[in-house]
Design a protein around this motif. Structure first.
Motif, PDB file in Angstrom:
ATOM      1  N   MET A 326      10.873   4.593  -3.420  1.00 35.18           N
ATOM      2  CA  MET A 326      10.164   4.918  -2.355  1.00 35.18           C
ATOM      3  C   MET A 326       9.652   6.416  -2.246  1.00 35.18           C
ATOM      4  O   MET A 326       8.465   6.621  -1.902  1.00 35.18           O
ATOM      5  CB  MET A 326      10.883   4.430  -1.112  1.00 35.18           C
ATOM      6  CG  MET A 326      11.060   3.023  -0.957  1.00 35.18           C
ATOM      7  SD  MET A 326      11.944   2.521   0.562  1.00 35.18           S
ATOM      8  CE  MET A 326      13.553   3.051   0.195  1.00 35.18           C
ATOM      9  N   SER A 327      10.514   7.338  -2.634  1.00 37.77           N
ATOM     10  CA  SER A 327      10.365   8.456  -2.664  1.00 37.77           C
ATOM     11  C   SER A 327       9.183   9.055  -3.398  1.00 37.77           C
ATOM     12  O   SER A 327       8.258   9.648  -3.108  1.00 37.77           O
ATOM     13  CB  SER A 327      11.397   9.625  -2.953  1.00 37.77           C
ATOM     14  OG  SER A 327      11.468  10.846  -2.909  1.00 37.77           O
ATOM     15  N   ILE A 328       9.139   8.582  -4.839  1.00 37.43           N
ATOM     16  CA  ILE A 328       7.965   8.588  -5.705  1.00 37.43           C
ATOM     17  C   ILE A 328       6.581   8.270  -5.003  1.00 37.43           C
ATOM     18  O   ILE A 328       5.756   8.820  -5.189  1.00 37.43           O
ATOM     19  CB  ILE A 328       8.336   8.429  -6.981  1.00 37.43           C
ATOM     20  CG1 ILE A 328       9.563   9.171  -7.530  1.00 37.43           C
ATOM     21  CG2 ILE A 328       7.085   8.494  -8.002  1.00 37.43           C
ATOM     22  CD1 ILE A 328       9.955   8.457  -9.222  1.00 37.43           C
ATOM     23  N   PHE A 335       8.365  17.966   0.971  1.00 35.41           N
ATOM     24  CA  PHE A 335       9.474  18.315   0.010  1.00 35.41           C
ATOM     25  C   PHE A 335       8.962  19.292  -1.118  1.00 35.41           C
ATOM     26  O   PHE A 335       7.807  19.482  -1.440  1.00 35.41           O
ATOM     27  CB  PHE A 335       9.547  16.857  -0.918  1.00 35.41           C
ATOM     28  CG  PHE A 335      10.443  17.191  -1.947  1.00 35.41           C
ATOM     29  CD1 PHE A 335      11.733  17.111  -1.856  1.00 35.41           C
ATOM     30  CD2 PHE A 335      10.225  17.111  -3.262  1.00 35.41           C
ATOM     31  CE1 PHE A 335      12.836  17.268  -2.836  1.00 35.41           C
ATOM     32  CE2 PHE A 335      11.234  17.546  -4.342  1.00 35.41           C
ATOM     33  CZ  PHE A 335      12.759  17.588  -3.955  1.00 35.41           C
ATOM     34  N   GLY A 336       9.953  20.191  -1.266  1.00 31.07           N
ATOM     35  CA  GLY A 336       9.622  21.467  -1.953  1.00 31.07           C
ATOM     36  C   GLY A 336      10.385  22.543  -1.320  1.00 31.07           C
ATOM     37  O   GLY A 336      11.483  22.352  -0.888  1.00 31.07           O
ATOM     38  N   GLN A 530       9.088   7.978   3.508  1.00 35.07           N
ATOM     39  CA  GLN A 530       8.931   9.251   3.519  1.00 35.07           C
ATOM     40  C   GLN A 530      10.464   9.833   4.046  1.00 35.07           C
ATOM     41  O   GLN A 530      11.007  10.998   3.405  1.00 35.07           O
ATOM     42  CB  GLN A 530       7.986   9.828   4.852  1.00 35.07           C
ATOM     43  CG  GLN A 530       6.492   9.402   4.591  1.00 35.07           C
ATOM     44  CD  GLN A 530       5.804   9.883   5.649  1.00 35.07           C
ATOM     45  OE1 GLN A 530       5.845  11.192   6.014  1.00 35.07           O
ATOM     46  NE2 GLN A 530       4.689   9.468   5.883  1.00 35.07           N
ATOM     47  N   SER A 531      11.200   9.078   4.757  1.00 35.29           N
ATOM     48  CA  SER A 531      12.765   9.357   4.896  1.00 35.29           C
ATOM     49  C   SER A 531      13.448   9.089   3.616  1.00 35.29           C
ATOM     50  O   SER A 531      14.589   9.902   3.541  1.00 35.29           O
ATOM     51  CB  SER A 531      13.307   8.463   6.131  1.00 35.29           C
ATOM     52  OG  SER A 531      13.538   7.005   5.622  1.00 35.29           O
ATOM     53  N   SER A 532      13.043   8.458   2.800  1.00 37.14           N
ATOM     54  CA  SER A 532      13.835   8.274   1.437  1.00 37.14           C
ATOM     55  C   SER A 532      14.190   9.504   0.736  1.00 37.14           C
ATOM     56  O   SER A 532      14.994   9.784   0.132  1.00 37.14           O
ATOM     57  CB  SER A 532      13.403   7.069   0.511  1.00 37.14           C
ATOM     58  OG  SER A 532      11.718   7.725   0.188  1.00 37.14           O
ATOM     59  N   THR A 537      18.205  13.274  -1.021  1.00 36.95           N
ATOM     60  CA  THR A 537      18.553  14.632  -1.273  1.00 36.95           C
ATOM     61  C   THR A 537      19.962  14.579  -1.057  1.00 36.95           C
ATOM     62  O   THR A 537      20.950  15.181  -1.541  1.00 36.95           O
ATOM     63  CB  THR A 537      17.803  15.713  -0.527  1.00 36.95           C
ATOM     64  OG1 THR A 537      16.261  15.326  -0.705  1.00 36.95           O
ATOM     65  CG2 THR A 537      18.115  16.910  -0.705  1.00 36.95           C
ATOM     66  N   ILE A 538      20.433  13.930   0.343  1.00 38.00           N
ATOM     67  CA  ILE A 538      21.936  13.723   0.561  1.00 38.00           C
ATOM     68  C   ILE A 538      22.671  13.379  -0.544  1.00 38.00           C
ATOM     69  O   ILE A 538      23.807  13.755  -0.717  1.00 38.00           O
ATOM     70  CB  ILE A 538      21.759  12.692   2.096  1.00 38.00           C
ATOM     71  CG1 ILE A 538      21.241  13.505   2.904  1.00 38.00           C
ATOM     72  CG2 ILE A 538      23.637  12.599   2.147  1.00 38.00           C
ATOM     73  CD1 ILE A 538      21.436  12.665   4.304  1.00 38.00           C
TER      74      ILE A 538
END
Length: 564
Positions: A326-328, A335-336, A530-532, A537-538
């Motif tokens: 989902m993040s990709i 992000f960055g 987008q929340s993924s 990261t967590i």
């Protein structure tokens, strides 16, 4: 005359010891009072009459709260005990392919927030998700042609929470198994007991305090769970507290529901203590060698691989892959470099809270050991109940007294010196760290207390006769023995703070965002993909301390051989 002179020389030493013991008692009482203050602030509301709202709750949803909460606790309790204790014994006492990897990999689900795994599996297992779509395409099924277990159900919640929470039991039980003496196990083997009977009749009783502590943590986390059960549309006491407090605006009734939730936790602790009876578990030997391991062969080794691999696969690898996909595909556009402040805020808060919680737990546990009494034990138990209270309730319990103190501080400084200091306590990170200590002190306390209870009192007596003070005994005797458990307590608090959401949202300073808050804000706007990014990261940030501390716990056993 010699005996009399010896008695007189002991008198100043005894007076000094009693004075020091009194200081420990005072320190312990002050800590317990400060930590218990928010919980007590909420519990005071229990005695405020609220007949109208209670009659409405009893007639509509109270029975559903009871049944769902009891079913969730029972199911998760069985799940975490089976997975946590079984895997801990396998990686400590057996040798099979991938054993060293599973030692730390079995802790990885601890880094996955429960609400994140609920979102990920719902997206994966729902009717329009990839799994059911694949099955329909493969077999040519249509809607209504097949049955698929619903993930958004009580059974689904039990399964997912068990996969995330079993590391509480695994971590503490593994530390307890590593601390066991080879001498005790060898005696059992000379009496003809095989691996299974050693496990059931010797290892389990010796590790029982740690197992009970880990199970209590998992069940209190279950009682406190909000994000996943709300997403699954399950009515539990926690969702009822939020709905009553923030939906109906009935603070008194919500606090009374929180009081009933505390009774659940108290009942669990009393049941465990009653089943234990007067039994106590001590290490009586200071001679440790590397634990012997059983070489598994044939189908047993692959069964062990499957038993350790499935919790890691379902509790971490699959959800992480779903989040990564989902993040990709459609991750957070920020992000960055913009993510660095979120990471720093989360890690710094987690580190401060972990150090503070472990330090307070050591003082409380040692204080009870030095000056046991019904009053001090009750104070410590009350201070450790914060883990069972929803984070938002604790936040409100903190805002009430700290808000009053902020008004007094502002009035004095502004009136006397003309300083416009703003909100010193509730407008800074102090209130947030305070909430974390109240919320997660039970995590570190149960771990530390389980380890300290295994140090035989004769070691304390021997240290004191050699002239060591109470603090010296704690540093020289208890700390080396408990090193693995202290590290375990620290990692539990660190990862829990990284994932904490409700109290952080309410108490965070202005323009202060953590990874958990970022993930929640996007998910609440139905931007799950987008929340993924923040959720992933967590997970990634939590992996590093999990691996390092897992290795440190293994090395903490006396007699450990790096090349063994």
């Amino acid at each position: 005359m010699a005996a009399s002179a010896h008695s007189l020389s002991l008198l100043p030493r005894l007076l000094l010891a009693s004075r020091r013991m009194g200081i420990w008692t005072v320190i312990m009482a002050v800590i317990a009072l400060l930590v218990a203050l928010p919980v007590l602030t909420v519990l005071v509301q229990v005695f405020v009459p609220a007949p109208d709202i209670w009659s409405h709750l009893a007639a509509t949803v109270l029975s559903r709260y009871l049944l769902n909460t009891a079913g969730l606790v029972l199911g998760v309790g069985v799940g975490v005990l089976v997975m946590g204790v079984g895997t801990a014994w396998l990686v400590v006492m057996c040798r099979f392919p991938g054993q060293r990897i599973f030692e730390w990999a079995l802790l990885l689900p601890l880094a996955v927030p429960t609400y994140v795994i609920a979102y990920a599996y719902t997206d994966f297992l729902q009717f329009a998700g990839p799994l059911q779509s694949f099955l329909r395409d493969m077999f040519g099924w249509g809607a209504g042609d097949y049955w698929f277990p619903p993930v958004r159900s009580l059974g689904g919640a039990i399964a997912l929470l068990s996969l995330v929470l079993y590391p509480y039991v695994y971590l503490l039980t593994r530390a307890a198994f590593l601390e066991q003496s080879v001498c005790v196990l060898e005696v059992g083997r000379t009496l003809g007991r095989g691996p299974w009977r050693l496990f059931s009749t010797i290892a389990i009783p010796l590790a029982r305090p740690a197992i009970a502590g880990g199970a209590a943590l998992a069940l209190m986390e279950t009682l406190n769970e909000f994000g996943a059960v709300q997403f699954f549309a399950l009515d539990t006491f926690t969702t009822g507290i939020y709905r009553t407090w923030f939906g109906l605006g009935e603070r008194t009734a919500a606090a009374q529901l929180a009081g009933v939730l505390l009774l659940f936790v108290l009942a669990l602790l009393l049941i465990e203590r009653a089943s234990r009876g007067k039994a106590q578990y001590f290490h009586t030997s200071s001679r440790y060698r590397e634990l012997p391991q059983y070489e598994l062969a044939g189908w047993r080794r692959w069964l062990a691989v499957a038993g350790c691999g499935l919790p890691v696969l379902l509790g971490f690898i699959l959800p992480a892959l779903l989040l990564l996909e989902m993040s990709i595909t459609n991750g957070d556009a920020q992000f960055g470099a913009s993510f660095l402040p979120y990471i720093f805020n989360s890690v710094s808060l987690a580190a401060v809270a972990a150090l503070g919680a472990v330090g307070l737990a050591v003082v409380l546990s040692y204080g009870v050991r030095l000056a046991p009494s019904p009053l001090t034990e009750a104070a410590v138990r009350v201070s450790a109940m914060g883990y069972a209270v929803p984070g938002a309730v604790i936040a409100v319990g903190i805002l009430i007294p700290l808000g009053w103190m902020d008004q007094r501080i502002y009035g004095v400084l502004n009136g006397e010196f003309g300083w416009d200091v703003g909100l010193v306590l509730t407008g800074s990170g102090f209130a947030l760290v305070y909430a974390y200590l109240v919320r997660f002190l039970a995590v570190s306390y149960n771990t530390v207390q389980a380890s300290m209870s295994k140090v035989t009192p004769t070691m304390d007596a021997a240290s004191r006769t050699l002239g060591k003070t109470a603090g010296g005994t704690l540093r020289r005797v208890h700390a080396p023995i408990m090193r693995g458990s202290l590290l375990g307590a620290g990692i539990l608090v660190f990862v829990d703070v990284m994932k904490e959401l409700p109290a952080t949202i309410i108490l965070r300073p202005f323009d202060f965002t953590t990874l958990a808050v970022r993930s929640y804000e996007l998910a609440s706007d139905e931007r799950l993909s987008q929340s993924s990014t923040a959720s992933l990261t967590i997970v990634v940030v939590g992996i590093i301390p999990v691996i390092l501390l897992s290795r440190a716990i293994r090395r903490s056993r006396p007699g450990y051989d790096e090349n063994g």
